[in-house]
Scaffold this motif. Structure first.
Motif, PDB file in Angstrom:
ATOM      1  N   LEU A   1     140.765  33.036  18.851  1.00 29.34           N
ATOM      2  CA  LEU A   1     141.468  32.030  19.664  1.00 29.34           C
ATOM      3  C   LEU A   1     140.491  31.004  20.233  1.00 29.34           C
ATOM      4  CD1 LEU A   1     144.017  34.312  21.539  1.00 29.34           C
ATOM      5  CD2 LEU A   1     144.377  32.998  19.453  1.00 29.34           C
ATOM      6  N   THR A   2     139.652  30.470  19.349  1.00 28.00           N
ATOM      7  CA  THR A   2     138.618  29.531  19.788  1.00 28.00           C
ATOM      8  C   THR A   2     139.032  28.071  19.663  1.00 28.00           C
ATOM      9  OG1 THR A   2     137.665  29.757  17.583  1.00 28.00           O
ATOM     10  CG2 THR A   2     136.688  31.075  19.334  1.00 28.00           C
ATOM     11  N   SER A   3     140.226  27.811  19.159  1.00 24.59           N
ATOM     12  CA  SER A   3     140.695  26.426  19.072  1.00 24.59           C
ATOM     13  C   SER A   3     141.731  26.164  20.164  1.00 24.59           C
ATOM     14  CB  SER A   3     141.320  26.139  17.704  1.00 24.59           C
ATOM     15  OG  SER A   3     142.585  26.772  17.595  1.00 24.59           O
TER      16      SER A   3
ATOM     17  N   PRO B   1     139.130  32.193  24.852  1.00 23.16           N
ATOM     18  CA  PRO B   1     139.173  33.025  23.642  1.00 23.16           C
ATOM     19  C   PRO B   1     139.426  34.496  23.969  1.00 23.16           C
ATOM     20  CG  PRO B   1     137.260  31.562  23.643  1.00 23.16           C
ATOM     21  CD  PRO B   1     137.837  31.521  25.020  1.00 23.16           C
ATOM     22  N   ASP B   2     139.556  35.312  22.907  1.00 25.62           N
ATOM     23  CA  ASP B   2     139.594  36.760  23.076  1.00 25.62           C
ATOM     24  C   ASP B   2     138.483  37.361  22.228  1.00 25.62           C
ATOM     25  OD1 ASP B   2     140.516  36.563  20.481  1.00 25.62           O
ATOM     26  OD2 ASP B   2     142.364  37.674  20.808  1.00 25.62           O
ATOM     27  N   TYR B   3     138.317  38.683  22.308  1.00 25.89           N
ATOM     28  CA  TYR B   3     137.251  39.312  21.537  1.00 25.89           C
ATOM     29  C   TYR B   3     137.628  40.733  21.155  1.00 25.89           C
ATOM     30  CZ  TYR B   3     135.915  41.452  26.033  1.00 25.89           C
ATOM     31  OH  TYR B   3     135.922  42.142  27.226  1.00 25.89           O
TER      32      TYR B   3
ATOM     33  N   GLY C   1     135.401  22.482  14.941  1.00 23.01           N
ATOM     34  CA  GLY C   1     136.714  22.841  15.466  1.00 23.01           C
ATOM     35  C   GLY C   1     136.693  24.075  16.340  1.00 23.01           C
ATOM     36  N   VAL C   2     135.589  24.826  16.312  1.00 27.48           N
ATOM     37  CA  VAL C   2     135.434  26.009  17.157  1.00 27.48           C
ATOM     38  C   VAL C   2     134.748  25.593  18.455  1.00 27.48           C
ATOM     39  CG1 VAL C   2     134.395  28.293  17.334  1.00 27.48           C
ATOM     40  CG2 VAL C   2     135.304  27.514  15.153  1.00 27.48           C
ATOM     41  N   LEU C   3     135.546  25.262  19.455  1.00 29.43           N
ATOM     42  CA  LEU C   3     135.048  24.948  20.802  1.00 29.43           C
ATOM     43  C   LEU C   3     134.021  23.811  20.829  1.00 29.43           C
ATOM     44  CD1 LEU C   3     134.618  28.638  22.043  1.00 29.43           C
ATOM     45  CD2 LEU C   3     136.485  27.079  22.625  1.00 29.43           C
ATOM     46  N   GLY C   4     134.086  22.911  19.816  1.00 33.43           N
ATOM     47  CA  GLY C   4     133.146  21.799  19.754  1.00 33.43           C
ATOM     48  C   GLY C   4     131.836  22.137  19.084  1.00 33.43           C
ATOM     49  N   HIS C   5     131.456  23.400  19.116  1.00 29.66           N
ATOM     50  CA  HIS C   5     130.259  23.901  18.442  1.00 29.66           C
ATOM     51  C   HIS C   5     130.476  25.392  18.220  1.00 29.66           C
ATOM     52  CE1 HIS C   5     126.171  25.119  17.544  1.00 29.66           C
ATOM     53  NE2 HIS C   5     125.763  23.864  17.566  1.00 29.66           N
ATOM     54  N   PRO C   6     130.246  25.904  17.009  1.00 33.80           N
ATOM     55  CA  PRO C   6     130.600  27.298  16.733  1.00 33.80           C
ATOM     56  C   PRO C   6     129.827  28.328  17.546  1.00 33.80           C
ATOM     57  CG  PRO C   6     129.350  26.361  14.915  1.00 33.80           C
ATOM     58  CD  PRO C   6     129.720  25.225  15.816  1.00 33.80           C
TER      59      PRO C   6
END
Length: 261
Positions: free
Chosen positions: A64-66, A78-80, A200-205
């Motif tokens: 859930l990083t977007s 996000p979750d983990y 697309g992942v939080l601006g930077h992976p």
């Protein structure tokens, strides 16, 4: 929070579903007051049970990083989940589709930590300094809870829907490549299905790695050297089944192939 015996019962249901590749009714349908804290407690009992049975933890997945996915699930972060040694595949491997339920593929980058990383004020720069190298990865989603009506509480309880990962062969240090612009072109049986870019992942992976270190600090824990951190998808999930050939082209970071049998 849910009573401890209820949390243990749900964790046991999920362990049995994992063993039999089954699907259980939604937790939130049976326990509508269950919270995100309950879901991590369930995941924790499930994790500890697996470790007690001999599985070895090798890393963590972030999901859930977007922003789109966060808005769709009604959460703001996000979750983990956890990743065990017997869930790691290499590019070119055959994967038994019957090991999983509701099998889908996501395009991600994974990071291997060269040293431990601890909050509470971990930044992206701190995360990049702690990362030994990045490697392209596919995540195999594995959902043991019925999909219709599922909420974030259900997903987190189910180890954030993690099933396995397929790692590529190209390793890059964070100073060797602009990780934001790593592409992903995902194909099934020769047809392009999804495309995306790692920004697309939080601006930077690697942003999620810093987030996870800070999150763990709240529980008196840290990310350890050698752990693999699966950073979150920059494409939508792609459904797969036995017989499907999967290829993902990551441009300068090479390609990943696998076949579901």
């Amino acid at each position: 929070m849910l009573p401890a015996d209820t949390i243990a019962t749900i964790a046991a249901e999920l362990a049995e579903a994992d063993r039999t590749n089954g699907v259980i009714p939604r937790i939130t349908a049976r326990y509508p007051d269950a919270t995100v804290e309950d879901s991590y407690a369930i995941q924790g009992v499930w994790r500890d049970r697996n470790i007690a049975e001999g599985r070895r933890l090798v890393g963590r997945k972030i999901g859930l990083t977007s922003k789109a996915m966060q808005e769709a699930t009604g959460i703001s972060e996000p979750d983990y989940g956890v990743m065990f040694d017997d869930t790691v595949y290499r590019s070119g491997d055959e994967i038994d589709a019957s090991r999983f339920s509701n099998v889908r593929i996501e395009v991600e980058l994974a990071f291997v930590l060269g040293r431990s990383l601890e909050g509470p004020d971990c930044t992206l720069d701190d995360a990049l300094a702690a990362i030994d190298y990045a490697v392209p990865a596919l995540e195999v989603l594995n959902s043991h809870i019925e999909l219709e009506g599922r909420t974030i509480v259900d997903t987190i309880s189910d180890n954030a829907a993690y099933g396995a990962m397929v790692l590529g062969d190209v390793h890059k240090r964070p100073d060797e490549i602009d990780l934001r612009w790593v592409p992903g072109v995902l194909s099934r049986n020769g047809e392009i299905v999804e495309t995306g870019v790692a920004a697309g992942v939080l601006g930077h992976p690697a942003t999620g790695v810093a987030w996870l270190a800070n999150k763990f600090h709240q529980h008196g824990a840290r990310l350890e050297a050698g752990e693999i951190i699966l950073a979150g998808s920059f494409t939508r999930p792609m459904w797969v089944a036995a017989g499907d050939e999967v290829l993902c082209d990551y441009g300068p970071m090479g390609k990943i192939t696998c076949r579901f049998v």
